[in-house]
Design a protein around this motif. Sequence first.
Motif, PDB file in Angstrom:
ATOM      1  N   LEU A 277     -32.257 -16.856 -43.041  1.00 17.01           N
ATOM      2  CA  LEU A 277     -31.009 -16.250 -42.933  1.00 17.01           C
ATOM      3  C   LEU A 277     -30.034 -16.986 -44.348  1.00 17.01           C
ATOM      4  O   LEU A 277     -30.132 -16.166 -45.373  1.00 17.01           O
ATOM      5  N   ARG A 278     -30.462 -18.133 -44.388  1.00 12.21           N
ATOM      6  CA  ARG A 278     -30.316 -18.948 -45.608  1.00 12.21           C
ATOM      7  C   ARG A 278     -30.628 -18.951 -46.380  1.00 12.21           C
ATOM      8  O   ARG A 278     -30.213 -18.770 -47.860  1.00 12.21           O
ATOM      9  N   GLU A 279     -32.117 -18.793 -46.489  1.00  8.60           N
ATOM     10  CA  GLU A 279     -32.717 -18.772 -47.936  1.00  8.60           C
ATOM     11  C   GLU A 279     -32.991 -16.997 -48.133  1.00  8.60           C
ATOM     12  O   GLU A 279     -33.000 -17.164 -49.618  1.00  8.60           O
ATOM     13  N   LYS A 280     -33.058 -15.815 -47.461  1.00  8.72           N
ATOM     14  CA  LYS A 280     -32.667 -15.005 -48.158  1.00  8.72           C
ATOM     15  C   LYS A 280     -30.626 -14.009 -48.504  1.00  8.72           C
ATOM     16  O   LYS A 280     -31.007 -13.511 -48.801  1.00  8.72           O
ATOM     17  N   GLY A 281     -30.420 -15.705 -48.618  1.00  5.53           N
ATOM     18  CA  GLY A 281     -28.924 -15.300 -48.009  1.00  5.53           C
ATOM     19  C   GLY A 281     -27.745 -14.379 -47.185  1.00  5.53           C
ATOM     20  O   GLY A 281     -27.354 -13.291 -47.765  1.00  5.53           O
ATOM     21  N   TYR A 282     -28.625 -14.242 -46.051  1.00  7.08           N
ATOM     22  CA  TYR A 282     -27.753 -13.564 -44.594  1.00  7.08           C
ATOM     23  C   TYR A 282     -27.338 -14.151 -43.777  1.00  7.08           C
ATOM     24  O   TYR A 282     -26.876 -13.803 -42.952  1.00  7.08           O
ATOM     25  N   LEU A 283     -27.128 -15.022 -44.219  1.00  3.12           N
ATOM     26  CA  LEU A 283     -25.881 -16.235 -42.831  1.00  3.12           C
ATOM     27  C   LEU A 283     -24.529 -15.138 -43.081  1.00  3.12           C
ATOM     28  O   LEU A 283     -24.401 -14.930 -43.496  1.00  3.12           O
ATOM     29  N   PRO A 284     -24.159 -15.789 -41.488  1.00  2.42           N
ATOM     30  CA  PRO A 284     -23.221 -14.540 -41.562  1.00  2.42           C
ATOM     31  C   PRO A 284     -21.528 -15.759 -41.728  1.00  2.42           C
ATOM     32  O   PRO A 284     -21.836 -17.032 -42.309  1.00  2.42           O
ATOM     33  N   VAL A 285     -20.229 -15.138 -42.036  1.00  2.00           N
ATOM     34  CA  VAL A 285     -18.744 -15.426 -42.488  1.00  2.00           C
ATOM     35  C   VAL A 285     -18.793 -16.211 -40.742  1.00  2.00           C
ATOM     36  O   VAL A 285     -18.894 -15.592 -39.764  1.00  2.00           O
ATOM     37  N   HIS A 286     -19.011 -17.859 -41.244  1.00  2.00           N
ATOM     38  CA  HIS A 286     -18.540 -18.143 -39.369  1.00  2.00           C
ATOM     39  C   HIS A 286     -17.679 -19.308 -40.057  1.00  2.00           C
ATOM     40  O   HIS A 286     -17.841 -19.926 -41.043  1.00  2.00           O
ATOM     41  N   SER A 287     -16.965 -20.171 -38.935  1.00  2.00           N
ATOM     42  CA  SER A 287     -16.656 -21.430 -39.098  1.00  2.00           C
ATOM     43  C   SER A 287     -16.736 -22.369 -38.582  1.00  2.00           C
ATOM     44  O   SER A 287     -17.573 -22.139 -37.012  1.00  2.00           O
ATOM     45  N   LYS A 288     -16.463 -24.045 -38.262  1.00  2.00           N
ATOM     46  CA  LYS A 288     -17.329 -24.813 -38.190  1.00  2.00           C
ATOM     47  C   LYS A 288     -16.435 -24.815 -36.258  1.00  2.00           C
ATOM     48  O   LYS A 288     -17.073 -25.252 -35.059  1.00  2.00           O
ATOM     49  N   ALA A 289     -15.151 -24.286 -36.621  1.00  2.00           N
ATOM     50  CA  ALA A 289     -14.618 -24.217 -34.681  1.00  2.00           C
ATOM     51  C   ALA A 289     -14.857 -23.263 -34.118  1.00  2.00           C
ATOM     52  O   ALA A 289     -15.452 -23.840 -32.559  1.00  2.00           O
ATOM     53  N   ASP A 290     -15.184 -21.978 -34.440  1.00  2.00           N
ATOM     54  CA  ASP A 290     -16.709 -21.324 -33.717  1.00  2.00           C
ATOM     55  C   ASP A 290     -17.888 -21.777 -33.234  1.00  2.00           C
ATOM     56  O   ASP A 290     -18.392 -21.563 -31.837  1.00  2.00           O
ATOM     57  N   LEU A 291     -18.477 -22.287 -34.636  1.00  2.00           N
ATOM     58  CA  LEU A 291     -20.046 -23.335 -34.187  1.00  2.00           C
ATOM     59  C   LEU A 291     -19.432 -24.056 -32.842  1.00  2.00           C
ATOM     60  O   LEU A 291     -19.956 -24.038 -32.095  1.00  2.00           O
ATOM     61  N   ASP A 292     -18.207 -25.110 -32.797  1.00  2.00           N
ATOM     62  CA  ASP A 292     -17.942 -25.686 -32.125  1.00  2.00           C
ATOM     63  C   ASP A 292     -18.039 -25.201 -30.448  1.00  2.00           C
ATOM     64  O   ASP A 292     -18.389 -25.522 -29.288  1.00  2.00           O
ATOM     65  N   VAL A 293     -16.964 -23.904 -30.634  1.00  2.00           N
ATOM     66  CA  VAL A 293     -16.820 -23.524 -29.264  1.00  2.00           C
ATOM     67  C   VAL A 293     -18.062 -22.366 -28.900  1.00  2.00           C
ATOM     68  O   VAL A 293     -18.537 -22.698 -26.973  1.00  2.00           O
ATOM     69  N   TYR A 317     -49.161  -5.082 -45.146  1.00  2.00           N
ATOM     70  CA  TYR A 317     -49.329  -4.701 -46.427  1.00  2.00           C
ATOM     71  C   TYR A 317     -48.050  -5.636 -47.258  1.00  2.00           C
ATOM     72  O   TYR A 317     -47.151  -5.600 -46.336  1.00  2.00           O
ATOM     73  N   ALA A 318     -47.889  -5.838 -49.089  1.00  2.00           N
ATOM     74  CA  ALA A 318     -46.097  -6.573 -48.969  1.00  2.00           C
ATOM     75  C   ALA A 318     -45.482  -5.358 -48.966  1.00  2.00           C
ATOM     76  O   ALA A 318     -45.810  -3.695 -48.623  1.00  2.00           O
ATOM     77  N   VAL A 319     -44.201  -5.814 -48.413  1.00  2.00           N
ATOM     78  CA  VAL A 319     -43.494  -5.128 -48.338  1.00  2.00           C
ATOM     79  C   VAL A 319     -42.896  -4.102 -49.380  1.00  2.00           C
ATOM     80  O   VAL A 319     -42.632  -5.221 -50.848  1.00  2.00           O
ATOM     81  N   HIS A 320     -41.944  -3.055 -49.652  1.00  2.00           N
ATOM     82  CA  HIS A 320     -40.811  -2.829 -50.820  1.00  2.00           C
ATOM     83  C   HIS A 320     -40.273  -3.461 -51.300  1.00  2.00           C
ATOM     84  O   HIS A 320     -39.319  -3.307 -50.711  1.00  2.00           O
ATOM     85  N   PRO A 321     -40.357  -3.786 -52.510  1.00  2.00           N
ATOM     86  CA  PRO A 321     -39.372  -4.568 -53.247  1.00  2.00           C
ATOM     87  C   PRO A 321     -37.469  -3.773 -52.715  1.00  2.00           C
ATOM     88  O   PRO A 321     -36.564  -4.681 -52.386  1.00  2.00           O
ATOM     89  N   ASP A 322     -37.535  -2.650 -52.731  1.00  2.00           N
ATOM     90  CA  ASP A 322     -36.284  -1.976 -52.408  1.00  2.00           C
ATOM     91  C   ASP A 322     -35.994  -1.282 -50.995  1.00  2.00           C
ATOM     92  O   ASP A 322     -34.697  -0.677 -50.709  1.00  2.00           O
ATOM     93  N   ALA A 323     -36.950  -1.744 -50.440  1.00  2.00           N
ATOM     94  CA  ALA A 323     -36.664  -1.026 -48.947  1.00  2.00           C
ATOM     95  C   ALA A 323     -35.698  -1.636 -48.377  1.00  2.00           C
ATOM     96  O   ALA A 323     -35.460  -3.329 -48.578  1.00  2.00           O
ATOM     97  N   PRO A 324     -35.187  -1.780 -47.893  1.00  2.00           N
ATOM     98  CA  PRO A 324     -33.664  -2.532 -46.775  1.00  2.00           C
ATOM     99  C   PRO A 324     -34.471  -3.743 -46.085  1.00  2.00           C
ATOM    100  O   PRO A 324     -35.707  -3.845 -45.838  1.00  2.00           O
ATOM    101  N   PHE A 325     -33.648  -4.702 -45.883  1.00  2.00           N
ATOM    102  CA  PHE A 325     -34.231  -5.749 -45.267  1.00  2.00           C
ATOM    103  C   PHE A 325     -34.309  -6.114 -44.010  1.00  2.00           C
ATOM    104  O   PHE A 325     -33.038  -5.096 -43.746  1.00  2.00           O
TER     105      PHE A 325
END
Length: 471
Positions: A277-293, A317-325
């Motif tokens: 998720l980090r590499e592809k730029g898809y990490l969710p919006v999150h906070s440290k406080a919530d991760l602690d919970v 096969y390779a994935v089409h570059p424009d296909a949804p992730f």
Amino acid sequence: MEVTEQKQKQVKYVFPEDFWWGSSASATQMEGAADVDGKGQNIWDYWYEQEPNRFHNGIGPADTSNFYYRYKEDIALMKEVGHNSFRFSISWSRLIPEGTGDVNEKAAAFYQDVIDELLDKDIEPFVNLFHFDMPMPLQEKGGWESREVVDAYRDYAAICFRLFGDKVKKWFTHNEPIVPVEGGYLYDFHYPNVVDFRRAVQVAYHTQLSSALAIQKYREQGQDGEIGIILNLTPSYPRSSNPADLEASRIADAFFNRSFLDPSVKGEFPQELVAILREKGYLPVHSKADLDVIRENTVDLLGVNYYQPRRVKAKEYAVHPDAPFMPDRFFDSYEMPGRKMNVHRGWEIYEKGIYDILVNLRENYGNIPCFISENGMGVEGEEKFRGEDGIIQDDYRIDFIKDHLRWVHQALSEGTNVKGYHLWTFMDNWSWTNAYKNRYGFVSVNLEKDGERSIKKSGEWMKQVVLQNGF
């Protein structure tokens, strides 16, 4: 005395005395009364209004098994087929019609009556708080994408614990939380029918956070029962021992199993998944406080739903570059030659999968207390198996249950902390967009005869299993 000894000789697979025998169901799938006594609209009521064509034979959630009106009759039948426990869900939109605000007193009285009726029949209520049924006013605020809705769920959970916690000692925050992620935000089989990986990740993260917040509330209230989550764990088997196939199965497992299993039991998300998720730029919006919970509020008990395995292989096969992730950017599905199938449902039957899940929980998750919270076989056109005596002769279901229970017994004998087996489901019920296409229950619901109930052969067989505590 001789009869008892004879019985014991016939019982090859003996289960512990306090084993939980029963079944599972959900509010939207069995209650009916979809707009009665102040119940608010949930996403299924709304979606059916908008697109009835998406539902098998055009049957919507108002036309279910009517447990709302017939719960006393149904619970008497549960007793008759040997239940000592039963899992059901509370409908958030019935209890709190707007999702937030005032409690619907008629709904609170209904659930109180159901709990009392179960206890009166010596059937322990296992209560689940969320089973795919977001109240529509909260979906309009973004559903699980919204942090505000997470807090609304936490407050709803706290109300349920206060109302029913004196009698209910087994609680579950969610049933199969990966399914609304897949269905609603990736693969278009649940409302809101979005195909957007970024939004799917946020929904999954907030769902996990909501579970931890509910657990936190439960403990803050000083409740004295156990609280857990129900996960559909689907073993990801690689096509071969080729490193590329093994990697494909590890990634599939991280997406579909460990995404909820790891934070629920260990308090942390799987590193492989976070890295992707980090590499592809898809990490969710999150906070440290919530991760602690999330870290501090793990489950006491785990429900395991198992129906079929997932088999995967490296990408062809390779994935089409424009296909949804999508998650399957990293693997392809694989159909194993010679696999056994439930042709009605289009699902592979692989009984050993249930054993592999339990061994994994023992070896990698601290042998957490768990139980099989769903396992079952959906069959289309089951009426044709109704005998002259009026009883549905579902020997195929008996064989299915036996073959899975043998593997549960094997895991138990090796020290796995598995405490029970619940079939999906008690009586034939409405099943989302499939409506009544496939039948699952111990008890037949005859739609031609005003929902008349009759115990199937599998129900009579199960009664004997419980009497003997084995088979």
